[in-house]
Design an enzyme around this catalytic site. Structure first.
Site, mmCIF file in Angstrom:
data_model
loop_
_atom_site.group_PDB
_atom_site.id
_atom_site.type_symbol
_atom_site.label_atom_id
_atom_site.label_comp_id
_atom_site.label_asym_id
_atom_site.label_seq_id
_atom_site.Cartn_x
_atom_site.Cartn_y
_atom_site.Cartn_z
ATOM 1 N N ASN A 1 0.835 -1.193 0.000
ATOM 2 C CA ASN A 1 0.000 0.000 0.000
ATOM 3 C C ASN A 1 0.871 1.246 0.000
ATOM 4 O OD1 ASN A 1 0.582 -0.941 2.646
ATOM 5 N ND2 ASN A 1 -1.173 0.116 3.528
ATOM 6 N N ALA B 1 -1.046 12.196 1.170
ATOM 7 C CA ALA B 1 -1.632 13.234 2.021
ATOM 8 C C ALA B 1 -3.063 13.541 1.597
ATOM 9 C CB ALA B 1 -0.783 14.503 1.968
ATOM 10 N N TYR C 1 -5.858 11.640 0.996
ATOM 11 C CA TYR C 1 -6.094 10.232 1.350
ATOM 12 C C TYR C 1 -6.637 9.350 0.222
ATOM 13 C CZ TYR C 1 -5.476 11.623 6.300
ATOM 14 O OH TYR C 1 -4.999 12.083 7.492
ATOM 15 N N GLU D 1 -3.105 -4.818 -2.874
ATOM 16 C CA GLU D 1 -3.623 -5.745 -3.881
ATOM 17 C C GLU D 1 -3.681 -5.095 -5.254
ATOM 18 O OE1 GLU D 1 -4.851 -4.936 -0.965
ATOM 19 O OE2 GLU D 1 -6.076 -6.537 -0.069
HETATM 20 N N1 THU Z 1 -5.294 -1.485 2.591
HETATM 21 C C1 THU Z 1 -4.753 -2.336 1.664
HETATM 22 O O1 THU Z 1 -3.610 -2.149 1.227
HETATM 23 N N2 THU Z 1 -5.496 -3.370 1.234
HETATM 24 C C2 THU Z 1 -6.776 -3.615 1.640
HETATM 25 O O2 THU Z 1 -7.454 -4.420 1.042
HETATM 26 C C3 THU Z 1 -7.293 -2.905 2.806
HETATM 27 C C4 THU Z 1 -6.643 -1.622 3.107
HETATM 28 C C5 THU Z 1 -4.516 -0.352 3.033
HETATM 29 C C6 THU Z 1 -5.048 0.970 2.567
HETATM 30 C C7 THU Z 1 -4.457 1.903 3.597
HETATM 31 O O3 THU Z 1 -3.142 2.233 3.186
HETATM 32 C C8 THU Z 1 -4.376 1.052 4.849
HETATM 33 O O4 THU Z 1 -4.484 -0.288 4.428
HETATM 34 C C9 THU Z 1 -5.464 1.362 5.869
HETATM 35 O O5 THU Z 1 -6.717 1.335 5.272
#
Ligand code: THU
Length: 148
Positions: free
Chosen positions: A56, A60, A62, A69
């Site tokens: 991920n 800033a 959001y 994924e």
């Molecule tokens: N996040 C993911 O990378 N994959 C998901 O399926 C759920 C959420 C990340 C997005 C954000 O950077 C952090 O987790 C908190 O939501």
């Protein structure tokens, strides 16, 4: 498992789940997460055996951030992969993919084997994508209904 940074690597014939799990955990170390502090790593297996990893990357602004994924998926598509068999998603608590990621993966692999692990490598959940996204929306959904 041989991994490369910019493109998928060729996995061995009997690439074991353990190596895939370790790849997902390892790539989570690259997560850019100054806001959530919640690292996520993903390792996506293409039918040709290549493995694409992603983490991920937050922002800033959001909504501009991207999940692990989808990072892995866009890397894979960009490298010419279109069909996938498995994805391992690694989080601190074995969390499941968000709805946006489910939808985007469904486009390419509705029967994807989704394996959710914690950072110790323990499998917390394992489900088919179609079961994680019941009545998923796809190109067939765009077809006009038959005339009455
Ligand atoms: N996040 C993911 O990378 N994959 C998901 O399926 C759920 C959420 C990340 C997005 C954000 O950077 C952090 O987790 C908190 O939501």
């Amino acid at each position: 498992m041989k991994m490369s940074k910019s493109s998928g690597s060729t996995a061995g014939f009997d690439e074991d789940l353990g190596a895939l799990i370790q790849a997902a955990i390892a790539v989570a170390q690259h997560a850019y997460i100054p806001y959530s502090h919640y690292p996520v790593g993903a390792a996506l297996v293409a039918t040709d055996g290549r493995v694409f990893t992603g983490c991920n990357v937050e922002n800033a602004s959001y909504p501009a951030g991207i999940c692990a994924e989808r990072s892995a998926l866009v890397k894979a598509i960009s490298e010419g992969a279109r069909e996938f068999t498995q994805i391992v998603v690694a989080t601190s608590n074995g969390g499941s993919p968000c709805g946006v990621c489910r939808q985007m993966m469904y486009e390419f692999a509705p029967h994807l084997d989704v394996i959710m692990v914690d950072m110790q490598g323990t499998v917390q959940h394992r489900m088919r994508l179609a079961d994680l996204l019941p009545l998923g929306f796809n190109r067939d959904s765009l077809e006009a209904p038959p005339p009455a």
